[in-house]
Design a protein around this motif. Structure first.
Motif, PDB file in Angstrom:
ATOM      1  N   VAL A   1     -15.764   6.696  -2.242  1.00 54.83           N
ATOM      2  CA  VAL A   1     -14.565   7.222  -2.880  1.00 54.83           C
ATOM      3  C   VAL A   1     -13.522   6.117  -2.979  1.00 54.83           C
ATOM      4  O   VAL A   1     -13.481   5.211  -2.154  1.00 54.83           O
ATOM      5  N   ARG A   2     -12.689   6.218  -3.994  1.00 50.04           N
ATOM      6  CA  ARG A   2     -11.626   5.249  -4.206  1.00 50.04           C
ATOM      7  C   ARG A   2     -10.303   5.892  -3.823  1.00 50.04           C
ATOM      8  O   ARG A   2      -9.996   6.995  -4.256  1.00 50.04           O
ATOM      9  N   LEU A   3      -9.526   5.200  -2.990  1.00 51.52           N
ATOM     10  CA  LEU A   3      -8.222   5.689  -2.562  1.00 51.52           C
ATOM     11  C   LEU A   3      -7.149   4.920  -3.324  1.00 51.52           C
ATOM     12  O   LEU A   3      -7.128   3.697  -3.300  1.00 51.52           O
ATOM     13  N   ARG A   4      -6.260   5.631  -4.016  1.00 50.40           N
ATOM     14  CA  ARG A   4      -5.194   4.996  -4.792  1.00 50.40           C
ATOM     15  C   ARG A   4      -3.846   5.254  -4.129  1.00 50.40           C
ATOM     16  O   ARG A   4      -3.584   6.339  -3.630  1.00 50.40           O
ATOM     17  N   SER A   5      -2.989   4.247  -4.139  1.00 50.24           N
ATOM     18  CA  SER A   5      -1.670   4.325  -3.524  1.00 50.24           C
ATOM     19  C   SER A   5      -0.798   5.367  -4.216  1.00 50.24           C
ATOM     20  O   SER A   5      -0.764   5.450  -5.440  1.00 50.24           O
ATOM     21  N   THR A   6      -0.064   6.139  -3.408  1.00 51.49           N
ATOM     22  CA  THR A   6       0.867   7.108  -3.965  1.00 51.49           C
ATOM     23  C   THR A   6       2.202   6.461  -4.321  1.00 51.49           C
ATOM     24  O   THR A   6       3.071   7.116  -4.895  1.00 51.49           O
ATOM     25  N   ALA A   7       2.361   5.169  -3.992  1.00 50.39           N
ATOM     26  CA  ALA A   7       3.599   4.461  -4.319  1.00 50.39           C
ATOM     27  C   ALA A   7       3.635   4.038  -5.786  1.00 50.39           C
ATOM     28  O   ALA A   7       4.649   3.535  -6.254  1.00 50.39           O
ATOM     29  N   GLY A   8       2.520   4.211  -6.502  1.00 49.71           N
ATOM     30  CA  GLY A   8       2.479   3.885  -7.920  1.00 49.71           C
ATOM     31  C   GLY A   8       2.299   2.403  -8.217  1.00 49.71           C
ATOM     32  O   GLY A   8       2.616   1.957  -9.321  1.00 49.71           O
ATOM     33  N   THR A   9       1.774   1.645  -7.251  1.00 49.27           N
ATOM     34  CA  THR A   9       1.603   0.205  -7.448  1.00 49.27           C
ATOM     35  C   THR A   9       0.241  -0.156  -8.025  1.00 49.27           C
ATOM     36  O   THR A   9       0.037  -1.290  -8.428  1.00 49.27           O
TER      37      THR A   9
ATOM     38  N   VAL B   1       1.615  -4.556  -2.173  1.00 43.15           N
ATOM     39  CA  VAL B   1       2.602  -4.704  -3.245  1.00 43.15           C
ATOM     40  C   VAL B   1       3.928  -4.071  -2.820  1.00 43.15           C
ATOM     41  O   VAL B   1       4.996  -4.647  -3.010  1.00 43.15           O
ATOM     42  N   ALA B   2       3.855  -2.883  -2.220  1.00 40.79           N
ATOM     43  CA  ALA B   2       5.065  -2.202  -1.751  1.00 40.79           C
ATOM     44  C   ALA B   2       5.576  -2.819  -0.448  1.00 40.79           C
ATOM     45  O   ALA B   2       6.749  -2.684  -0.117  1.00 40.79           O
ATOM     46  N   GLY B   3       4.679  -3.444   0.308  1.00 43.95           N
ATOM     47  CA  GLY B   3       5.069  -4.083   1.562  1.00 43.95           C
ATOM     48  C   GLY B   3       5.258  -3.128   2.716  1.00 43.95           C
ATOM     49  O   GLY B   3       5.949  -3.441   3.676  1.00 43.95           O
ATOM     50  N   LYS B   4       4.636  -1.933   2.642  1.00 45.50           N
ATOM     51  CA  LYS B   4       4.756  -0.957   3.722  1.00 45.50           C
ATOM     52  C   LYS B   4       3.558  -0.017   3.710  1.00 45.50           C
ATOM     53  O   LYS B   4       2.754  -0.040   2.790  1.00 45.50           O
ATOM     54  N   HIS B   5       3.456   0.804   4.752  1.00 41.69           N
ATOM     55  CA  HIS B   5       2.392   1.789   4.840  1.00 41.69           C
ATOM     56  C   HIS B   5       2.777   3.016   4.014  1.00 41.69           C
ATOM     57  O   HIS B   5       3.886   3.529   4.158  1.00 41.69           O
ATOM     58  N   VAL B   6       1.846   3.447   3.171  1.00 36.40           N
ATOM     59  CA  VAL B   6       2.068   4.617   2.321  1.00 36.40           C
ATOM     60  C   VAL B   6       0.796   5.464   2.311  1.00 36.40           C
ATOM     61  O   VAL B   6      -0.286   4.962   2.619  1.00 36.40           O
TER      62      VAL B   6
END
Length: 54
Positions: free
Chosen positions: A10-18, A43-48
């Motif tokens: 499965v592919r996990l995509r960031s919820t931060a929209g990066t 890219v966001a520089g944090k855990h999301v």
């Protein structure tokens, strides 16, 4: 060794929209819902939260 349909990739995509993605495997029988893991987004520089995409 054959790939199991019980443990698909499965592919996990960031919820931060990066647009950052992680790839992992999950057990469909024990976790039929979408997987959500809190991982580092460089890219966001944090855990999301990262959500499974289909």
């Amino acid at each position: 060794m054959a790939r199991s349909t019980l443990r698909p990739v499965v592919r996990l995509r960031s919820t931060a929209g990066t647009g950052v993605t992680y790839v992992t495997r999950k057990n469909r029988r024990s976790h039929p819902d979408r997987l959500v893991l809190r991982k580092f987004d460089p890219v966001a520089g944090k855990h999301v939260p990262f959500r499974e995409e289909r």
